[in-house]
Design an enzyme around this catalytic site. Sequence first.
Site, PDB file in Angstrom:
ATOM      1  N   GLY A 143       3.990  -3.839  -3.534  1.00 52.92           N
ATOM      2  CA  GLY A 143       3.905  -3.995  -4.982  1.00 52.92           C
ATOM      3  C   GLY A 143       4.405  -2.727  -5.645  1.00 52.92           C
ATOM      4  O   GLY A 143       5.514  -2.632  -6.137  1.00 52.92           O
ATOM      5  N   ARG A 144       3.554  -1.708  -5.584  1.00 48.80           N
ATOM      6  CA  ARG A 144       3.825  -0.469  -6.297  1.00 48.80           C
ATOM      7  C   ARG A 144       5.193   0.145  -5.934  1.00 48.80           C
ATOM      8  O   ARG A 144       5.966   0.509  -6.816  1.00 48.80           O
ATOM      9  CB  ARG A 144       2.732   0.539  -5.937  1.00 48.80           C
ATOM     10  CG  ARG A 144       2.753   1.801  -6.777  1.00 48.80           C
ATOM     11  CD  ARG A 144       1.734   2.803  -6.246  1.00 48.80           C
ATOM     12  NE  ARG A 144       0.459   2.222  -5.969  1.00 48.80           N
ATOM     13  CZ  ARG A 144      -0.540   2.122  -6.855  1.00 48.80           C
ATOM     14  NH1 ARG A 144      -0.404   2.603  -8.062  1.00 48.80           N
ATOM     15  NH2 ARG A 144      -1.681   1.559  -6.510  1.00 48.80           N
ATOM     16  N   TYR A 170       1.384  -2.393 -12.081  1.00 45.67           N
ATOM     17  CA  TYR A 170       0.015  -2.252 -12.582  1.00 45.67           C
ATOM     18  C   TYR A 170       0.005  -1.635 -13.978  1.00 45.67           C
ATOM     19  O   TYR A 170      -0.899  -0.885 -14.337  1.00 45.67           O
ATOM     20  CB  TYR A 170      -0.852  -1.448 -11.598  1.00 45.67           C
ATOM     21  CG  TYR A 170      -0.779  -2.012 -10.196  1.00 45.67           C
ATOM     22  CD1 TYR A 170      -1.306  -3.267  -9.937  1.00 45.67           C
ATOM     23  CD2 TYR A 170      -0.152  -1.320  -9.160  1.00 45.67           C
ATOM     24  CE1 TYR A 170      -1.229  -3.810  -8.664  1.00 45.67           C
ATOM     25  CE2 TYR A 170      -0.068  -1.856  -7.886  1.00 45.67           C
ATOM     26  CZ  TYR A 170      -0.603  -3.102  -7.642  1.00 45.67           C
ATOM     27  OH  TYR A 170      -0.518  -3.643  -6.387  1.00 45.67           O
ATOM     28  N   CYS A 216     -10.094   3.174 -30.399  1.00 49.45           N
ATOM     29  CA  CYS A 216     -11.329   3.888 -30.735  1.00 49.45           C
ATOM     30  C   CYS A 216     -12.209   4.086 -29.519  1.00 49.45           C
ATOM     31  O   CYS A 216     -13.280   3.484 -29.390  1.00 49.45           O
ATOM     32  CB  CYS A 216     -12.062   3.147 -31.837  1.00 49.45           C
ATOM     33  SG  CYS A 216     -11.098   3.210 -33.338  1.00 49.45           S
ATOM     34  N   GLY A 260       0.759  -1.247   0.000  1.00 51.26           N
ATOM     35  CA  GLY A 260       0.000   0.000   0.000  1.00 51.26           C
ATOM     36  C   GLY A 260       0.788   1.295   0.000  1.00 51.26           C
ATOM     37  O   GLY A 260       0.215   2.355  -0.241  1.00 51.26           O
TER      38      GLY A 260
END
Length: 426
Positions: free
Chosen positions: A282-283, A380, A351, A245
């Site tokens: 993670g991040r 991510y 598109c 986190g």
Amino acid sequence: MPQKKKPEEIPAFAYRRGSLYAGPIALETLARRFGTPLYVYRWEAIAAAYGAYEAALAGQPHLICAAVKANGNLALLQRLARLGSGFDIVSGGELQRVRRAGGDPGKVVFSGVGKTAAEMDAALAAGILLFNVESEGELELLAARAAAARRRARFGLRVNPNIAAATHPHISTGLRRHKFGLETAAAVALYRRAAGFSWLEAAGISFHIGSQILDPEPFGAALDRILKIVDKLPARPRWLDIGGGLGIAYREGERAPSIAAYLTPLRRRLAGAGFTLLLEPGRRLLAPAGVLLTRALYRKRNGGREFLIVDAGHNDLIRPVLYDAYHRILPARRPKPGARARPVDVVGPVCETADFFARDRRLPPVAPGELLAILDAGAYGYVLASNYNARPRPAEVLVAGGRARLIRRRETIDDLLRLERQVRSA
Ligand code: LLP
């Protein structure tokens, strides 16, 4: 004597002689060699962040379990495993990734609200460290699968500490109304009940309050709540899992707490308490170490707005659209001093109006053919990429020890079509 830089402060990419580099290699060189769009990771930045976690936890028994969901590339997992990292997984597929990469299943924690029987069986057979259980039904199923396999299942309960952390609503998880974790009373009751299942071993307690959190305070508040719950448990669990986190500074001028500033108060609070700490970053470990390289295709004006159309689309990096996320965008060639920045929408070829990387972003003039780096794409990024519009997903390159290596080749259209079957009409 110049002060030694803290390990986490190694920038993964920097301008040198007017061009953006990953270590000794110019990003333009990589774009020419491997094509665009292209994900590029810098190993030294990941290793430095990992080292910062280790350093901040010196003296506290712990295990870092990198969150595979943030970036599951085998080459990265393999290198993390060699550093001693364990892994936080959320599916049977991620378990297979870890094993294929040579990760130690004995250092794997299995999180997630929807584990299936087949996933439990695979994790039991592999002998993972810990199941983080999130509901009564899940605990019952785990007990049954463990008994059937005659294997002991170590489990921890994920508690929902009901703590608000300031982040995007899609990535906030620690409030009672979220699907995650167990309420306090339910957790205590379940811990008691678990003693009745012979193949279960109550071994841990965990929380994860959300992602991209820039204020260390809620982590401390969540820890305090968890420690209060621990006092009510029949036995003291060995593993205390504080999830992931910790956020990063995506914007110019934004400040994120250092890894030490985040961990030191938690470590102090836990000193001598006898827990082995588990972390699931993670991040913070991976995001700053990656960029998405993309080439400008066209410029155009519509309705008074200026558009820069690039060859990457939101299928390659969906964060700006999905979470209103801000990613810095740098030209691979450093703009001339005095170049006037003008607001521009940086958009992809897909598109959809939602196919954008930045809106009203002040960028120096970028000509078609020029290379841009979308920063902080190491977590991510690739894992959320899709084949929308029949677009093959990008290649991934790892720069480590001054060498660039392809760690995932670019998909081909044949890769995309391989799974499909045409059926003859009667
Ligand atoms: N542990 C658990 C149980 C998690 O659910 C997560 C992330 C982590 C660890 C790792 O959290 P981190 O250190 O990366 O914040 N796709 C979103 C982020 C989703 C995070 C989901 N859970 C994004 O791109 O911002």
